[in-house]
Design a protein around this motif. Structure first.
Motif, mmCIF file in Angstrom:
data_model
loop_
_atom_site.group_PDB
_atom_site.id
_atom_site.type_symbol
_atom_site.label_atom_id
_atom_site.label_comp_id
_atom_site.label_asym_id
_atom_site.label_seq_id
_atom_site.Cartn_x
_atom_site.Cartn_y
_atom_site.Cartn_z
ATOM 1 N N THR A 159 0.853 -1.184 0.000
ATOM 2 C CA THR A 159 0.000 0.000 0.000
ATOM 3 C C THR A 159 0.885 1.229 0.000
ATOM 4 O OG1 THR A 159 -0.087 -0.016 2.403
ATOM 5 C CG2 THR A 159 -1.884 -1.133 1.235
ATOM 6 N N PRO A 160 0.495 2.253 -0.740
ATOM 7 C CA PRO A 160 1.321 3.461 -0.755
ATOM 8 C C PRO A 160 1.285 4.142 0.612
ATOM 9 C CG PRO A 160 -0.694 3.801 -1.987
ATOM 10 C CD PRO A 160 -0.664 2.367 -1.600
ATOM 11 N N PRO A 161 2.355 4.790 0.998
ATOM 12 C CA PRO A 161 2.386 5.475 2.291
ATOM 13 C C PRO A 161 1.349 6.593 2.357
ATOM 14 C CG PRO A 161 4.547 5.546 1.204
ATOM 15 C CD PRO A 161 3.596 4.912 0.271
ATOM 16 N N VAL A 162 0.698 6.690 3.498
ATOM 17 C CA VAL A 162 -0.337 7.709 3.701
ATOM 18 C C VAL A 162 0.330 9.043 3.995
ATOM 19 C CG1 VAL A 162 -2.290 8.355 5.159
ATOM 20 C CG2 VAL A 162 -1.944 5.983 4.545
ATOM 21 N N CYS A 163 -0.265 10.101 3.480
ATOM 22 C CA CYS A 163 0.259 11.457 3.703
ATOM 23 C C CYS A 163 0.268 11.763 5.201
ATOM 24 C CB CYS A 163 -0.605 12.468 2.953
ATOM 25 S SG CYS A 163 -0.150 14.184 3.257
ATOM 26 N N ARG A 164 1.383 12.284 5.696
ATOM 27 C CA ARG A 164 1.497 12.566 7.136
ATOM 28 C C ARG A 164 0.752 13.822 7.544
ATOM 29 N NH1 ARG A 164 5.525 16.492 7.925
ATOM 30 N NH2 ARG A 164 6.780 16.805 6.073
ATOM 31 N N ASP A 197 -3.375 12.492 6.823
ATOM 32 C CA ASP A 197 -3.706 11.116 7.234
ATOM 33 C C ASP A 197 -4.601 10.404 6.232
ATOM 34 O OD1 ASP A 197 -2.185 11.084 9.556
ATOM 35 O OD2 ASP A 197 -3.781 11.998 10.732
ATOM 36 N N GLY A 198 -4.467 10.720 4.963
ATOM 37 C CA GLY A 198 -5.239 10.037 3.930
ATOM 38 C C GLY A 198 -6.553 10.711 3.590
ATOM 39 N N CYS A 233 0.053 16.757 -0.279
ATOM 40 C CA CYS A 233 -0.071 15.642 -1.233
ATOM 41 C C CYS A 233 -0.889 16.020 -2.458
ATOM 42 C CB CYS A 233 -0.680 14.427 -0.556
ATOM 43 S SG CYS A 233 -2.384 14.628 -0.025
ATOM 44 N N GLY A 245 -3.827 11.952 -1.006
ATOM 45 C CA GLY A 245 -3.998 11.176 0.210
ATOM 46 C C GLY A 245 -2.835 10.246 0.499
ATOM 47 N N ARG A 246 -1.834 10.266 -0.338
ATOM 48 C CA ARG A 246 -0.654 9.435 -0.136
ATOM 49 C C ARG A 246 0.570 10.253 -0.519
ATOM 50 N NH1 ARG A 246 0.655 7.935 -5.283
ATOM 51 N NH2 ARG A 246 -1.037 7.947 -6.758
ATOM 52 N N THR A 247 1.708 9.800 -0.055
ATOM 53 C CA THR A 247 2.931 10.523 -0.380
ATOM 54 C C THR A 247 3.430 10.110 -1.756
ATOM 55 O OG1 THR A 247 4.232 8.847 0.751
ATOM 56 C CG2 THR A 247 3.636 10.790 2.022
#
Length: 59
Positions: free
Chosen positions: A7-12, A15-16, A43, A47-49
């Motif tokens: 799964t792609p990393p969630v934006c910090r 939080d997605g 992002c 929603g993802r980095t």
């Protein structure tokens, strides 16, 4: 052995939850509130980095 899905990393920052809808305080002629969708600036609404190499290329 089962392979796990990556799964792609969630934006910090968001939080997605990349897009939020904000009310402007005014109403339309039919009585509903006027809303504006706003994307996460980090992002850009994904929603993802994104890998930094792609950001530099403007993709």
């Amino acid at each position: 052995m089962p392979q796990s899905a990556s799964t792609p990393p969630v934006c910090r920052d968001c939080d997605g939850f990349a897009t939020a809808t904000i009310t402007t305080g005014s109403r339309t002629p039919d009585g509903t509130r006027t809303t504006v969708p706003v994307n996460c600036p980090a992002c850009r609404g994904l929603g993802r980095t994104v890998p930094s190499a792609l950001v530099r290329l403007g993709r």
